[in-house]
Design a protein around this motif. Structure first.
Motif, PDB file in Angstrom:
ATOM      1  N   ALA A   1      -9.401   9.485  -4.275  1.00  0.00           N
ATOM      2  CA  ALA A   1      -9.333  10.884  -4.697  1.00  0.00           C
ATOM      3  C   ALA A   1      -9.010  10.975  -6.187  1.00  0.00           C
ATOM      4  O   ALA A   1      -9.610  11.772  -6.921  1.00  0.00           O
ATOM      5  CB  ALA A   1      -8.280  11.628  -3.884  1.00  0.00           C
ATOM      6  N   ALA A   2      -8.055  10.167  -6.642  1.00  0.00           N
ATOM      7  CA  ALA A   2      -7.695  10.178  -8.064  1.00  0.00           C
ATOM      8  C   ALA A   2      -8.852   9.675  -8.926  1.00  0.00           C
ATOM      9  O   ALA A   2      -9.132  10.221  -9.994  1.00  0.00           O
ATOM     10  CB  ALA A   2      -6.459   9.319  -8.287  1.00  0.00           C
ATOM     11  N   THR A   3      -9.545   8.629  -8.465  1.00  0.00           N
ATOM     12  CA  THR A   3     -10.677   8.088  -9.212  1.00  0.00           C
ATOM     13  C   THR A   3     -11.818   9.099  -9.300  1.00  0.00           C
ATOM     14  O   THR A   3     -12.428   9.294 -10.355  1.00  0.00           O
ATOM     15  CB  THR A   3     -11.176   6.792  -8.556  1.00  0.00           C
ATOM     16  OG1 THR A   3     -10.103   5.855  -8.474  1.00  0.00           O
ATOM     17  CG2 THR A   3     -12.318   6.190  -9.352  1.00  0.00           C
TER      18      THR A   3
ATOM     19  N   ALA B   1      -3.952   0.255  -8.421  1.00  0.00           N
ATOM     20  CA  ALA B   1      -4.034  -1.209  -8.390  1.00  0.00           C
ATOM     21  C   ALA B   1      -3.266  -1.782  -7.202  1.00  0.00           C
ATOM     22  O   ALA B   1      -3.728  -2.730  -6.538  1.00  0.00           O
ATOM     23  CB  ALA B   1      -3.496  -1.784  -9.695  1.00  0.00           C
ATOM     24  N   LEU B   2      -2.095  -1.227  -6.916  1.00  0.00           N
ATOM     25  CA  LEU B   2      -1.301  -1.699  -5.778  1.00  0.00           C
ATOM     26  C   LEU B   2      -2.030  -1.465  -4.464  1.00  0.00           C
ATOM     27  O   LEU B   2      -2.066  -2.344  -3.584  1.00  0.00           O
ATOM     28  CB  LEU B   2       0.050  -0.979  -5.756  1.00  0.00           C
ATOM     29  CG  LEU B   2       1.059  -1.361  -6.844  1.00  0.00           C
ATOM     30  CD1 LEU B   2       2.306  -0.493  -6.744  1.00  0.00           C
ATOM     31  CD2 LEU B   2       1.440  -2.837  -6.740  1.00  0.00           C
ATOM     32  N   VAL B   3      -2.619  -0.289  -4.306  1.00  0.00           N
ATOM     33  CA  VAL B   3      -3.315   0.024  -3.058  1.00  0.00           C
ATOM     34  C   VAL B   3      -4.551  -0.859  -2.889  1.00  0.00           C
ATOM     35  O   VAL B   3      -4.829  -1.357  -1.791  1.00  0.00           O
ATOM     36  CB  VAL B   3      -3.709   1.520  -3.025  1.00  0.00           C
ATOM     37  CG1 VAL B   3      -4.556   1.820  -1.795  1.00  0.00           C
ATOM     38  CG2 VAL B   3      -2.466   2.389  -3.016  1.00  0.00           C
ATOM     39  N   ILE B   4      -5.287  -1.066  -3.964  1.00  0.00           N
ATOM     40  CA  ILE B   4      -6.477  -1.921  -3.884  1.00  0.00           C
ATOM     41  C   ILE B   4      -6.081  -3.358  -3.536  1.00  0.00           C
ATOM     42  O   ILE B   4      -6.713  -4.016  -2.700  1.00  0.00           O
ATOM     43  CB  ILE B   4      -7.255  -1.876  -5.205  1.00  0.00           C
ATOM     44  CG1 ILE B   4      -7.881  -0.484  -5.391  1.00  0.00           C
ATOM     45  CG2 ILE B   4      -8.339  -2.948  -5.233  1.00  0.00           C
ATOM     46  CD1 ILE B   4      -8.568  -0.308  -6.722  1.00  0.00           C
ATOM     47  N   ALA B   5      -5.009  -3.861  -4.167  1.00  0.00           N
ATOM     48  CA  ALA B   5      -4.542  -5.220  -3.866  1.00  0.00           C
ATOM     49  C   ALA B   5      -4.127  -5.341  -2.406  1.00  0.00           C
ATOM     50  O   ALA B   5      -4.434  -6.347  -1.742  1.00  0.00           O
ATOM     51  CB  ALA B   5      -3.368  -5.568  -4.781  1.00  0.00           C
ATOM     52  N   ALA B   6      -3.442  -4.322  -1.892  1.00  0.00           N
ATOM     53  CA  ALA B   6      -3.020  -4.348  -0.495  1.00  0.00           C
ATOM     54  C   ALA B   6      -4.219  -4.339   0.439  1.00  0.00           C
ATOM     55  O   ALA B   6      -4.246  -5.030   1.467  1.00  0.00           O
ATOM     56  CB  ALA B   6      -2.112  -3.158  -0.201  1.00  0.00           C
ATOM     57  N   SER B   7      -5.240  -3.554   0.105  1.00  0.00           N
ATOM     58  CA  SER B   7      -6.424  -3.470   0.951  1.00  0.00           C
ATOM     59  C   SER B   7      -7.187  -4.789   0.975  1.00  0.00           C
ATOM     60  O   SER B   7      -7.634  -5.247   2.032  1.00  0.00           O
ATOM     61  CB  SER B   7      -7.328  -2.338   0.459  1.00  0.00           C
ATOM     62  OG  SER B   7      -6.663  -1.098   0.530  1.00  0.00           O
ATOM     63  N   ILE B   8      -7.328  -5.417  -0.186  1.00  0.00           N
ATOM     64  CA  ILE B   8      -8.000  -6.713  -0.245  1.00  0.00           C
ATOM     65  C   ILE B   8      -7.216  -7.752   0.561  1.00  0.00           C
ATOM     66  O   ILE B   8      -7.788  -8.540   1.326  1.00  0.00           O
ATOM     67  CB  ILE B   8      -8.146  -7.168  -1.702  1.00  0.00           C
ATOM     68  CG1 ILE B   8      -9.109  -6.244  -2.456  1.00  0.00           C
ATOM     69  CG2 ILE B   8      -8.640  -8.616  -1.766  1.00  0.00           C
ATOM     70  CD1 ILE B   8      -9.200  -6.530  -3.942  1.00  0.00           C
ATOM     71  N   GLY B   9      -5.896  -7.744   0.403  1.00  0.00           N
ATOM     72  CA  GLY B   9      -5.073  -8.694   1.152  1.00  0.00           C
ATOM     73  C   GLY B   9      -5.163  -8.489   2.642  1.00  0.00           C
ATOM     74  O   GLY B   9      -5.233  -9.464   3.413  1.00  0.00           O
ATOM     75  N   ALA B  10      -5.198  -7.231   3.082  1.00  0.00           N
ATOM     76  CA  ALA B  10      -5.284  -6.943   4.515  1.00  0.00           C
ATOM     77  C   ALA B  10      -6.594  -7.422   5.100  1.00  0.00           C
ATOM     78  O   ALA B  10      -6.640  -7.969   6.205  1.00  0.00           O
ATOM     79  CB  ALA B  10      -5.112  -5.446   4.757  1.00  0.00           C
TER      80      ALA B  10
ATOM     81  N   ALA C   1       0.831  -1.209   0.000  1.00  0.00           N
ATOM     82  CA  ALA C   1       0.000   0.000   0.000  1.00  0.00           C
ATOM     83  C   ALA C   1       0.860   1.250   0.000  1.00  0.00           C
ATOM     84  O   ALA C   1       0.565   2.232  -0.694  1.00  0.00           O
ATOM     85  CB  ALA C   1      -0.926  -0.007   1.218  1.00  0.00           C
ATOM     86  N   LEU C   2       1.945   1.231   0.780  1.00  0.00           N
ATOM     87  CA  LEU C   2       2.842   2.384   0.837  1.00  0.00           C
ATOM     88  C   LEU C   2       3.469   2.654  -0.530  1.00  0.00           C
ATOM     89  O   LEU C   2       3.603   3.815  -0.952  1.00  0.00           O
ATOM     90  CB  LEU C   2       3.928   2.146   1.886  1.00  0.00           C
ATOM     91  CG  LEU C   2       4.963   3.267   2.059  1.00  0.00           C
ATOM     92  CD1 LEU C   2       4.266   4.565   2.461  1.00  0.00           C
ATOM     93  CD2 LEU C   2       6.000   2.875   3.099  1.00  0.00           C
ATOM     94  N   ALA C   3       3.833   1.590  -1.236  1.00  0.00           N
ATOM     95  CA  ALA C   3       4.403   1.764  -2.571  1.00  0.00           C
ATOM     96  C   ALA C   3       3.397   2.411  -3.515  1.00  0.00           C
ATOM     97  O   ALA C   3       3.729   3.323  -4.292  1.00  0.00           O
ATOM     98  CB  ALA C   3       4.845   0.407  -3.126  1.00  0.00           C
TER      99      ALA C   3
ATOM    100  N   VAL D   1      -5.890  10.216 -15.557  1.00  0.00           N
ATOM    101  CA  VAL D   1      -5.273   9.150 -14.760  1.00  0.00           C
ATOM    102  C   VAL D   1      -4.190   8.519 -15.618  1.00  0.00           C
ATOM    103  O   VAL D   1      -4.480   7.828 -16.596  1.00  0.00           O
ATOM    104  CB  VAL D   1      -6.297   8.091 -14.322  1.00  0.00           C
ATOM    105  CG1 VAL D   1      -5.605   6.962 -13.576  1.00  0.00           C
ATOM    106  CG2 VAL D   1      -7.375   8.715 -13.455  1.00  0.00           C
ATOM    107  N   THR D   2      -2.946   8.754 -15.272  1.00  0.00           N
ATOM    108  CA  THR D   2      -1.821   8.249 -16.057  1.00  0.00           C
ATOM    109  C   THR D   2      -1.625   6.755 -15.797  1.00  0.00           C
ATOM    110  O   THR D   2      -2.139   6.213 -14.812  1.00  0.00           O
ATOM    111  CB  THR D   2      -0.542   9.003 -15.685  1.00  0.00           C
ATOM    112  OG1 THR D   2      -0.225   8.714 -14.308  1.00  0.00           O
ATOM    113  CG2 THR D   2      -0.727  10.505 -15.848  1.00  0.00           C
ATOM    114  N   PRO D   3      -0.878   6.070 -16.671  1.00  0.00           N
ATOM    115  CA  PRO D   3      -0.569   4.651 -16.412  1.00  0.00           C
ATOM    116  C   PRO D   3       0.083   4.444 -15.043  1.00  0.00           C
ATOM    117  O   PRO D   3      -0.178   3.446 -14.371  1.00  0.00           O
ATOM    118  CB  PRO D   3       0.369   4.294 -17.552  1.00  0.00           C
ATOM    119  CG  PRO D   3      -0.018   5.210 -18.668  1.00  0.00           C
ATOM    120  CD  PRO D   3      -0.375   6.509 -17.992  1.00  0.00           C
ATOM    121  N   LEU D   4       0.951   5.385 -14.637  1.00  0.00           N
ATOM    122  CA  LEU D   4       1.598   5.269 -13.331  1.00  0.00           C
ATOM    123  C   LEU D   4       0.564   5.369 -12.208  1.00  0.00           C
ATOM    124  O   LEU D   4       0.618   4.628 -11.228  1.00  0.00           O
ATOM    125  CB  LEU D   4       2.652   6.374 -13.169  1.00  0.00           C
ATOM    126  CG  LEU D   4       3.519   6.295 -11.909  1.00  0.00           C
ATOM    127  CD1 LEU D   4       4.344   5.013 -11.906  1.00  0.00           C
ATOM    128  CD2 LEU D   4       4.425   7.520 -11.821  1.00  0.00           C
TER     129      LEU D   4
END
Length: 295
Positions: A250-252, A271-280, A130-132, A262-265
């Motif tokens: 906020a970006a969405t 995607a990274l934050v959403i994956a981290a949230s689901i995993g948590a 999530a931090l990344a 919304v840039t590719p970056l």
């Protein structure tokens, strides 16, 4: 056993939905609040927000104060201080640095808490992921940061972590939203005098009052009520990582409502934050649930 597992899964899913709705409400509220800064300043906006929110909660909940013990009163005061500090500091940060950067720095508080509050080794992985994502999402605003804005945002991060802990305790010790109503009142008492000094006569302007009421609804009443209920169903560690969704939301919202690019970056960061949230959230299951034990 299957029914018990299904019920627990549904409970966690419902809590996640509450957090997401609250986060979207907060982002729209923050956008509306920036319009008040030119009229009454950040402190005036915070004062209006907490004052209106406390009045509504007191009218709806009508919490009892006479029978509160010393620990309950201390919790209410601490909760109120966290609310006042979190809101005041983030508004001061937003007034100095871009919203995306301010939220990115602020979310470091919940992320640190997610690691400290969890006893699972996997929590480090989800927090780091999530931090990344948060770092990538805020990268575009880093060139416009100011020392004062950064300090205010980091202060808000600390108070946000305190808010999560206090909200969780209040949800367990008070019925309904009574603890939140009392804490919101404490926050209003602390901020209204400062807001009056900062905003002056503009604080009683009908347009400003209506604007403040809308911000209170979006930024305080809806999200804090939903988060307090969600914290009764999720551990603080999982909830804290879910808070890292704030920059992504906020970006969405900016893309959907304002047509911001919304840039590719940015998409990768989201995607990274959403994956981290689901995993948590998945990792927050009690050990006995994972081992097949239970009532």
């Amino acid at each position: 056993m299957t029914d018990v597992r299904a019920a627990r899964t549904a409970t966690r899913a419902g809590a996640v939905v509450m957090v997401l709705v609250g986060q979207f409400s907060v982002q729209f509220g923050a956008t509306a609040a920036t319009g008040l800064f030119a009229r009454v300043g950040p402190l005036g906006a915070v004062a209006l927000r907490l004052a209106f929110a406390s009045l509504v909660l007191l009218a709806v909940c009508r919490p009892r104060v006479r029978h509160l013990g010393r620990r309950d009163r201390a919790l209410v005061v601490g909760f109120g201080v966290a609310l006042a500090g979190m809101n005041s500091l983030i508004y001061e940060a937003i007034a100095r640095i871009p919203l995306g950067a301010a939220v990115t720095l602020e979310v470091l508080g919940p992320l640190v808490l997610s690691v400290a509050a969890s006893r699972r080794a996997s929590s480090w992985l989800w927090a780091a992921l999530a931090l990344a994502g948060v770092a990538l999402l805020g990268r575009g605003d880093l060139d416009s940061l100011t020392p004062a804005g950064v300090l205010f945002a980091l202060g808000a991060a600390t108070m946000w972590a305190a808010y999560i802990l206090a909200s969780q305790q209040a949800g367990g010790r008070f019925d309904r939203l009574d603890g939140l109503a009392l804490a919101m009142t404490v926050g209003a008492v602390l901020t209204v005098p400062l807001g009056v000094v900062a905003g002056g006569a503009a604080m009683v302007d009908p347009v400003v009052l209506g604007w403040g009421a809308a911000v209170a609804l979006l930024s305080s009443l809806v999200p804090y009520s939903l988060e307090l209920v969600a914290l009764r169903r999720l551990p603080a560690s999982a909830f804290s990582v879910l808070m890292s969704l704030a920059p992504a939301i906020a970006a969405t919202a900016g893309f959907v409502v304002l047509g911001q690019e919304v840039t590719p970056l940015s998409a990768l960061a989201i995607a990274l934050v959403i994956a981290a949230s689901i995993g948590a959230v998945r990792a927050s299951r009690p050990a006995r649930d994972e081992l097949g034990a239970g009532r």
